[in-house]
Scaffold this active site. Structure first.
Site, short mmCIF file in Angstrom:
data_model
loop_
_atom_site.label_atom_id
_atom_site.label_comp_id
_atom_site.label_asym_id
_atom_site.label_seq_id
_atom_site.Cartn_x
_atom_site.Cartn_y
_atom_site.Cartn_z
N GLY A 117 -4.95 -2.23 4.18
CA GLY A 117 -3.59 -2.86 4.45
C GLY A 117 -2.95 -3.54 3.31
N HIS A 138 3.80 8.05 1.79
CA HIS A 138 2.43 8.62 1.53
C HIS A 138 2.28 8.90 -0.07
CE1 HIS A 138 -0.32 12.06 1.97
NE2 HIS A 138 0.31 12.80 1.12
C1 GAR Z 1 -1.96 4.09 0.93
O1 GAR Z 1 -2.01 4.69 -0.34
C2 GAR Z 1 -0.91 5.00 1.83
O2 GAR Z 1 0.12 5.79 1.08
C3 GAR Z 1 -1.78 6.13 2.41
O3 GAR Z 1 -2.72 5.50 2.73
C4 GAR Z 1 -3.13 4.28 1.90
C5 GAR Z 1 -3.25 2.96 2.50
O4 GAR Z 1 -3.50 1.91 1.62
N1 GAR Z 1 -1.39 6.93 3.57
C6 GAR Z 1 -1.46 8.26 3.77
O5 GAR Z 1 -2.09 8.87 2.80
C7 GAR Z 1 -0.79 8.77 4.94
N2 GAR Z 1 -1.03 10.11 5.20
P1 GAR Z 1 -3.27 0.43 2.35
O6 GAR Z 1 -4.31 0.32 3.49
O7 GAR Z 1 -4.04 -0.45 1.16
O8 GAR Z 1 -2.10 0.03 2.63
#
Ligand code: GAR
Length: 215
Positions: free
Chosen positions: A15, A112
């Site tokens: 998050g 992404h």
């Molecule tokens: C982020 O890097 C986001 O771009 C990626 O998950 C991570 C979540 O980080 N999303 C994807 O890969 C979607 N396909 P966070 O929980 O620290 O925000």
């Protein structure tokens, strides 16, 4: 004064993108209200971040459902009650089916960690390093039924230094994410971004492959 924008944020993990959005709201630079944070994983740290900031949370574990359709059906019900302007995917690691997408048409956005359409799915930093790519980046897009696909709103690029570790690259990408996601949400709130016939317009300009944002 332009109306504040209301958000439902969906996540599965740490998050940090949720945190970046919360910080931007708290410092007055994003006029938004997060109505609910929903996770498909009960131990997602993002839920803790939400609670600590007085935001309502909901756990909807996909293991409790027979199939994607029934899961999505329940998710639709929960989000509809909140009457939000945008459904914001912030590390929500599930594909949303066509019923979900059509219920929130042009209102679901995702971030992404790659320059889409390159590298949808997982392990994007590893793939960039393995393939000796010269550049990497972050993409924010409207969501359709595909994996990390849908019209691109914006992206931000990074030059890759071959010598850096995957972790270093990931950290740099996170920093860019924390910049671009709140910024694009702000532009939605200010009415600068509109969707016309599945095309994204920013300040009334059509960007076929998304607008490049600079940090
Ligand atoms: C982020 O890097 C986001 O771009 C990626 O998950 C991570 C979540 O980080 N999303 C994807 O890969 C979607 N396909 P966070 O929980 O620290 O925000």
């Amino acid at each position: 004064m332009i109306k504040r924008i209301s958000l439902a944020i969906l996540l599965s993990g740490n998050g940090s993108n949720l945190q970046a959005i919360i910080d931007k709201i708290n410092d007055g630079n994003l006029k938004a209200d997060i109505k609910i944070v929903i996770s498909n994983k009960k131990d997602a740290f993002g839920l803790k971040r939400a609670s600590e900031n007085g935001i309502k949370t909901f756990i909807l574990d996909h293991n409790d459902f027979e199939n994607r359709e029934s899961y999505d059906e329940e998710l639709i019900k929960i989000i509809k009650k909140e009457e939000v302007d945008l459904v914001v995917l912030a590390g929500f690691m599930r594909i949303l089916g066509s019923n979900f997408v059509s219920n929130f048409l042009n209102k679901i956005i995702n971030i992404h960690p790659s320059l889409l359409p390159k590298y949808p799915g997982l392990n994007t930093h590893k793939k960039v390093l393995e393939n000796n790519d010269k550049e990497h980046g972050v993409t924010v897009h409207l969501v359709n039924e595909g994996l990390d696909s849908g019209p691109i709103i914006g992206f931000i690029k990074l030059k890759v230094d071959k010598k850096q570790s995957e972790k270093d690259l990931e950290d740099k990408i996170h920093k860019l994410e924390h910049y671009i996601y709140p910024k694009i949400l702000s532009e939605f709130q200010e009415g600068k971004i509109s969707i016309d016939d599945n095309k994204v317009l920013i300040n009334k300009v059509f960007y076929k492959n998304g607008k490049e944002y600079l940090n």
